[in-house]
Design a protein around this motif. Sequence first.
Motif, PDB file in Angstrom:
ATOM      1  N   GLY B  21       9.463   7.805  -3.254  1.00 36.75           N
ATOM      2  CA  GLY B  21       8.808   8.693  -4.215  1.00 36.75           C
ATOM      3  C   GLY B  21       7.497   8.175  -4.762  1.00 36.75           C
ATOM      4  N   HIS B  22       7.075   6.978  -4.358  1.00 33.76           N
ATOM      5  CA  HIS B  22       5.846   6.430  -4.930  1.00 33.76           C
ATOM      6  C   HIS B  22       4.833   5.990  -3.878  1.00 33.76           C
ATOM      7  CE1 HIS B  22       7.767   6.578  -8.815  1.00 33.76           C
ATOM      8  NE2 HIS B  22       8.768   5.858  -8.372  1.00 33.76           N
ATOM      9  N   GLN B  23       5.055   6.429  -2.637  1.00 29.90           N
ATOM     10  CA  GLN B  23       4.085   6.045  -1.594  1.00 29.90           C
ATOM     11  C   GLN B  23       2.721   6.657  -1.861  1.00 29.90           C
ATOM     12  OE1 GLN B  23       5.622   5.620   2.680  1.00 29.90           O
ATOM     13  NE2 GLN B  23       7.094   6.993   1.784  1.00 29.90           N
ATOM     14  N   SER B  24       2.722   7.844  -2.500  1.00 33.95           N
ATOM     15  CA  SER B  24       1.432   8.469  -2.800  1.00 33.95           C
ATOM     16  C   SER B  24       0.660   7.628  -3.812  1.00 33.95           C
ATOM     17  CB  SER B  24       1.638   9.887  -3.337  1.00 33.95           C
ATOM     18  OG  SER B  24       2.369   9.837  -4.538  1.00 33.95           O
ATOM     19  N   ARG B  25       1.343   6.718  -4.501  1.00 35.74           N
ATOM     20  CA  ARG B  25       0.684   5.828  -5.463  1.00 35.74           C
ATOM     21  C   ARG B  25       0.344   4.484  -4.823  1.00 35.74           C
ATOM     22  NH1 ARG B  25      -0.146   8.520 -10.442  1.00 35.74           N
ATOM     23  NH2 ARG B  25       1.400  10.173 -10.589  1.00 35.74           N
ATOM     24  N   GLY B  26       0.596   4.386  -3.511  1.00 35.84           N
ATOM     25  CA  GLY B  26       0.287   3.146  -2.810  1.00 35.84           C
ATOM     26  C   GLY B  26       1.427   2.146  -2.853  1.00 35.84           C
ATOM     27  N   LEU B  27       2.609   2.607  -3.274  1.00 30.65           N
ATOM     28  CA  LEU B  27       3.722   1.691  -3.438  1.00 30.65           C
ATOM     29  C   LEU B  27       4.655   1.721  -2.223  1.00 30.65           C
ATOM     30  CD1 LEU B  27       4.452  -0.064  -5.922  1.00 30.65           C
ATOM     31  CD2 LEU B  27       6.423   1.422  -6.121  1.00 30.65           C
ATOM     32  N   VAL B  29       7.853   1.328   0.208  1.00 29.93           N
ATOM     33  CA  VAL B  29       9.231   1.777   0.013  1.00 29.93           C
ATOM     34  C   VAL B  29      10.204   0.596  -0.041  1.00 29.93           C
ATOM     35  CG1 VAL B  29      11.121   3.142   1.000  1.00 29.93           C
ATOM     36  CG2 VAL B  29       8.782   3.992   1.147  1.00 29.93           C
ATOM     37  N   THR B 262       1.514   1.458   2.866  1.00 34.37           N
ATOM     38  CA  THR B 262       1.728   2.909   2.878  1.00 34.37           C
ATOM     39  C   THR B 262       0.736   3.632   3.780  1.00 34.37           C
ATOM     40  OG1 THR B 262       0.313   3.055   0.941  1.00 34.37           O
ATOM     41  CG2 THR B 262       2.684   2.970   0.554  1.00 34.37           C
ATOM     42  N   THR B 263      -0.446   3.030   3.967  1.00 34.93           N
ATOM     43  CA  THR B 263      -1.463   3.673   4.797  1.00 34.93           C
ATOM     44  C   THR B 263      -2.091   2.634   5.702  1.00 34.93           C
ATOM     45  OG1 THR B 263      -3.151   3.253   3.131  1.00 34.93           O
ATOM     46  CG2 THR B 263      -2.048   5.387   3.031  1.00 34.93           C
TER      47      THR B 263
END
Lengths: 252, 326
Positions: B21-27, B29, B262-263
Motif C-alpha cells: 500500500g505504500h509503493q506509490s510513496r517509494g516504500l 514492500v 519500487t521503480t
Amino acid sequence: MYETPKLLGSGDSCLVVEFSDAIEIDANIKLQCLRHALDDLKIKGVRECVPTYRSLSIHYDPVKLSREKLEKIVSRSLEKPVESGGALKRVLVMPVAYGGEYGPDMANVSAHTGFDEAEIVKRHTARDYYCYMLGFTPGFSYLGGLDEALATPRLAKPRTLIPAGSVGIAGKQTGAYSIDSPGGWQLIGRTPLLLFDPDDEQNPTLIDAGDWIRFRSISRDEFESIGRDVNAGTYKPERFVERDGGDGSCHS
Amino acid sequence: MSFLVEKPGMFTIVQDLGRWGHQSRGLTVSGPMDPFSLRLGNVMLGNDENDAALELAVGGFEAVFQRECCVVLTGAGLPMTINGCHAPTWTVHYVHADARVAVRVPPSFADGCRSYLCVSGGIDVPIVMGSRSTFTRGKIGGYMGRALTAGDAVQIGPPAPLWRISAGFTCPDRFRPGRCRDEPIHAMDGPQIDSFTDAGVKTFYNETYTVTDKIDRMGYRLDGPVIAHKDGADIISDGIVHGSVQVPGEGKPIVLMSDRQTTGGYTKIAVVSTWSAALLAQKTPGAAVRFHRVSEKEAAGYLTSFENDLRRLDEMRATYRSRRIW
C-alpha cells in the motif's frame, strides 16, 4: 502520449498501463486520474496502484481477481471522460534555507551556471515543480520543471551521507532527500519539513505523486523555528489548491 | 520478553507478508522471500496467515525461550534442534519455558537456504505502516529495523486458544513448495520484451544461467550468456514487481526480490512467476537457473492451487489433536 494507453502484463500479479514513451506532464496527469479512479472503486483483489513517470502499475492478487476482469475495469475507467472545468493544482509550499551549511554545493552550482547565489535562489523559487513519482527511497520525489539554466551535473564523487531534507540539483532535475541517504546531487539548501514519517499510517510521505511543489526561501532563524514546530508535531505544512487553467485534472 | 537470541545466524529478520500500500510513496514492500512457506507455517500453528515469523538465511541461529509455545520450521531443510534433540522441519513442536531452540547450518543447501521459524502467536514487534516486516536498507519495521543480533529480547504475541493441540502436526509432503528444486523457473514476457532482439529473447529462455554470489533480499544477479538489446538498456524509470527480470547494459539478468526498489530504469525482459520466485529464493551461488515461458493464466493457476492446499491444510489442522498428554 499514446492515443490509447497500452495494457502490458508484468507477471502474474501486476498490470501496467502505459500512457507514453516519454516524460510528459499530460500523460502523468492522466495516469494520476486513473490511479485515483481505481482507488475510489476499491476493487476487491487490487493491492495498490503505483504511478511512475508515464505508467501506472496495478498490483493485484490473481486468486481474488482475474487479469481479464481487471483489464475490463481499467478499460472502462479509461473511457470515462476526465472532469473538465480547468485543472486544479494541489500545491505544497516547501520552505528552504538556501546556501551556507545547508547548501554546501551552492558554489559549484554558481560556478557552473554563472549565477550568484541570489540569482540561483530567485530562479529556483520562481517556478512550481510537478511531482511525477516517488521512488529511490521512501518519499524521494522526482520533480519536473527545473529552469534549465540551473542544470548542473551531479558531484563527481557522491557523498556517503546526505541529511534528510537536503534540496539539490542533478542535471535537469531538482528534489529533496527524504531520508538520510547517500547521493550525488549538488546540494543548494535544506528544508526543515519532515518528508518521510513512518509513524503516519495514512500519509507517510509529505509529497504525493501529482502534487506541485513551490519552494520558498527562508532565513536561518525561520529554519530553526519551523524545525522546532516540526519536531513538536505542531507544524502544519502550507497546502492549497489553485486553478491552472490547463486541461482536465481529477484533483477536485 | 519471550525469547533471548544467543546466536543471531547469518541474517535473521522478522517478516510478515509485507508492507503493501505504500509503493506509490517509494516504500519497498519487503515481506518473505518464500511467502508460501511462511503462510503454511502460520496455518500449521493456527496463527493468522499474516503473523510475523523469523526468516533465517543459511542458519546458525540459537535462542532460549522464556515462555512455552509451539514452533515450526518451514521453507528450506535447515536442521533444527530443541534442547539438543533433532526436531524435524515442517512439524509443529512444543517448546517449554527455558528450552533452547537452534537452527544449524546444513552440510549442503540442496534443500534450500531460507527457513521460517514460526511461533504460535507470531513474533510481536511494532506494526509500522501496516506491517511487521523488516526493511533493513530503510531501517524500517521488524526488530528495530535491523537483523537480529545476540542479546536481542524478542516478544511473542498472544497465541490462539488451544494452541497446544497442534504439537506434532506435520505438513504433508505434497503441500510443501520447492520439492523439486531443479524445475525450471516460470517466467512471463516482461513489459519491455520489445526492447530485446529476437536472438536476445531466445537466449534468455533457452540458455542456462548461474546464481552468482551477488544475491540478497533485493535481487538475484545471474551469470550466463549475454542477452542482446535492440538499442540500449535504459528506459524512463517505471514500476517493478516481485520477480521482475531487469537486464542492464551488460546483458546479464537480475531478478528483483522482496526488498526490491519500487521503480527502476532498466529494461525488463520478463517477470518470474510468484510461485517460481519463491523457489529461486531458495537457490544459492552456483545453482543453475533455466527460464521457462508460461502464460499469465498458468502462473496464476499455481497460486490458486496453493490457496486450495492451504485451506485443506487448515482443515486438517483443525481436526488434528495432539497425542501429547498435558
